[in-house]
Design a protein around this motif. Structure first.
Motif, PDB file in Angstrom:
ATOM      1  N   VAL A 352      47.201  36.263  47.703  1.00 10.19           N
ATOM      2  CA  VAL A 352      45.982  36.304  48.515  1.00 10.19           C
ATOM      3  C   VAL A 352      46.314  35.813  49.918  1.00 10.19           C
ATOM      4  N   GLU A 357      45.016  40.923  55.283  1.00  9.94           N
ATOM      5  CA  GLU A 357      44.032  40.694  54.226  1.00  9.94           C
ATOM      6  C   GLU A 357      42.620  40.591  54.796  1.00  9.94           C
ATOM      7  N   VAL A 362      40.629  41.414  49.129  1.00  9.10           N
ATOM      8  CA  VAL A 362      40.727  40.391  48.082  1.00  9.10           C
ATOM      9  C   VAL A 362      39.826  40.753  46.908  1.00  9.10           C
ATOM     10  N   GLN A 432      41.289  32.408  47.034  1.00 10.67           N
ATOM     11  CA  GLN A 432      42.254  32.205  45.952  1.00 10.67           C
ATOM     12  C   GLN A 432      41.581  31.527  44.757  1.00 10.67           C
TER      13      GLN A 432
END
Length: 486
Positions: A352, A357, A362, A432
């Protein structure tokens, strides 16, 4: 010569794993054990201190050095233990200024002058130390010059000089079996992460080196100076497994290497050896899904393979392409279902916080992890590691001292040192944790966790993981109350 080898890669587990410090793995210092066997073959007396299972404060370590009175101290350096090694070497230098200090390991391969230029070490060894370190020890014992030894960094007339590197070892079968006898009563204190082992005592082995791929986040190409892959033969590996089982009572082995299944014929040979010898041993390994085929998986399962760890990394096709991962999402899903159909469980690796990102990417990763028939999963936070292409792209070709505070690497994969373009560092940490909670708190996954508990130690670690998770959720909610817009 009397030599003290020290492994402190995870010496501060609270720093390394944060709230999950008791859940993190304890892995044998396999490379130092291999090096020990070579040194003992040359007649040297070697003491191996692994602070992972023999917790030592720095003063206790300094006292041990004084008590053993070694002729040489060798230390393995990783970027994640940089802060610990710095404090260790400063203390050793102040107390034992005449003790020769030799450093090796991945960090010294990328930054061979590290510590030597600061006067904290006498010699740095880059690359494979299997042949270089014994040659260095022999030269020091004879009082010969070491300035021309390949892979060695020294100070000459006040200047740091790094010698050219030698070719890698072609015949890895020429290496002796690692010095497991030095682990003694500590052998049973090692384990990987929860849900990734079934029997104890267990051990990791490393039977291949390098990787032919070039994933942008991985330092393998930098550490191994390219994309060459070398491996020990099936016969060597089979004999190693038999020796570990018979002489040390090892009941499970993890092939802790980049691409265990790259050479299909080698894997088949290992499996056939296990079956022919009727070894009562379970095993697991890290693999690239591309190398897995139905008949090979069936053979692996019959030979005791129960778990394969596969790097999936992301659920977003664009990010998969940007990190140069040789795997597409459809292929990953197909291969993982194939593995499970053959009776082998799968652990999925995810990252992650990649450079590009986003919240949406995610969410795709979390959705993929939940959709796949995974037994367990790892969700790490992206960190640009020295030696990787991502590190070079972000920081350029910089000297070690230009990186900044290397102590930030101590919680590699568990905290956010790097902030991607579209997310804050704290948001990466939150995502995360969200990934872990959504994956592990499903009723089916909770059931798998409960069924995997076999010992009191398992129960203790899982209970701690639950308490740590509750603590994290509580602090996250409190932060939201205090700052609703965060």
């Amino acid at each position: 010569m009397k030599i003290l080898l020290l492994s402190g890669a995870d010496s501060d587990k609270r720093t390394r794993y944060g709230d999950y410090s008791l859940v993190g793995p304890r892995l044998q210092p396999y490379n130092l054990m291999q090096l020990t066997a070579l040194l003992e073959r040359d007649g040297h007396i070697v003491h191996l201190l692994d602070t992972e299972v023999e917790p030592q404060t720095l003063p206790e370590t300094f006292e041990l050095v004084g008590r053993l009175h070694p002729d040489l101290l060798g230390v393995s350096v990783y970027t994640i233990n940089h802060a610990y090694i710095t404090a260790l070497l400063e203390g050793v230098r102040s107390r034992y200024p005449k003790l020769p200090v030799v450093l090796g390991g991945p960090h010294m391969t990328i930054y061979p002058a590290a510590f030597v230029e600061r006067g904290l070490a006498d010699y740095g060894v880059a690359g494979e130390a299997d042949l270089v370190f014994p040659e260095l020890v022999s030269a020091l014992e004879r009082g010969s010059s070491v300035h021309e030894l390949a892979n060695v960094t020294t100070l000459r007339e006040g200047k740091v000089v790094t010698n050219p590197t030698r070719p890698f070892i072609d015949d890895l079968d020429a290496l002796p079996f690692p010095a497991f006898h030095l682990l003694g009563k500590n052998l049973g204190k090692y384990w990987p992460q929860p849900m990734t082992y079934r029997r104890k005592p267990m051990t990791i082995v490393v039977t291949s080196r390098g990787c032919p791929y070039d994933c942008s986040f991985c330092p393998a190409a930098g550490i191994w100076a390219g994309r060459r892959w070398r491996a020990q033969s099936a016969e060597y590996v089979g004999n190693l497994m038999e020796w570990l089982s018979k002489d040390y009572g090892i009941r499970e082995i993890c092939f802790n290497e980049n691409t265990f299944a790259l050479d299909r014929h080698r894997v088949e040979g290992i499996c056939n050896f296990i079956l022919k010898k009727r070894l009562n041993i379970l095993w697991s390994g890290n693999v690239n899904a591309r190398h897995l085929h139905a008949d090979l998986l069936a053979l692996m399962h019959r030979a005791g393979c129960w778990l394969l760890s596969i790097g999936i990394e992301t659920g977003d096709a664009g990010i998969m392409s940007s990190i140069n991962k040789p795997l597409d999402l459809a292929q990953a899903e197909e291969k993982i279902k194939l593995v499970v159909s053959k009776g082998i469980k799968v652990r999925g690796y995810f990252i992650v916080g990649h450079q590009e990102e986003t919240e949406a990417s995610v969410r795709k990763t979390i959705a993929l992890a939940k959709r796949l028939p995974l037994y367990t999963a790892n969700f790490s936070i992206f960190v640009p590691v020295p030696g990787s292409r991502d590190f070079t792209n972000i920081y350029g070709e910089v000297a070690e001292h230009a990186i900044g505070d290397l102590s930030n690497y101590a919680n590699l994969g568990c905290g956010s040192r790097y902030q991607p373009a579209h997310l804050s560092g704290q948001r990466v940490i939150d995502l995360q944790r969200r990934a872990m909670f959504e994956f592990f708190l499903r009723p089916s996954q909770v059931g798998r966790l409960v069924r995997s508990i076999e010992t009191f130690e398992d129960f203790r670690r899982f209970a701690y993981m639950g308490l740590a998770g509750t603590n994290i959720v509580g602090r996250s909610l409190l932060r939201k109350v205090r700052n609703p817009t965060a």
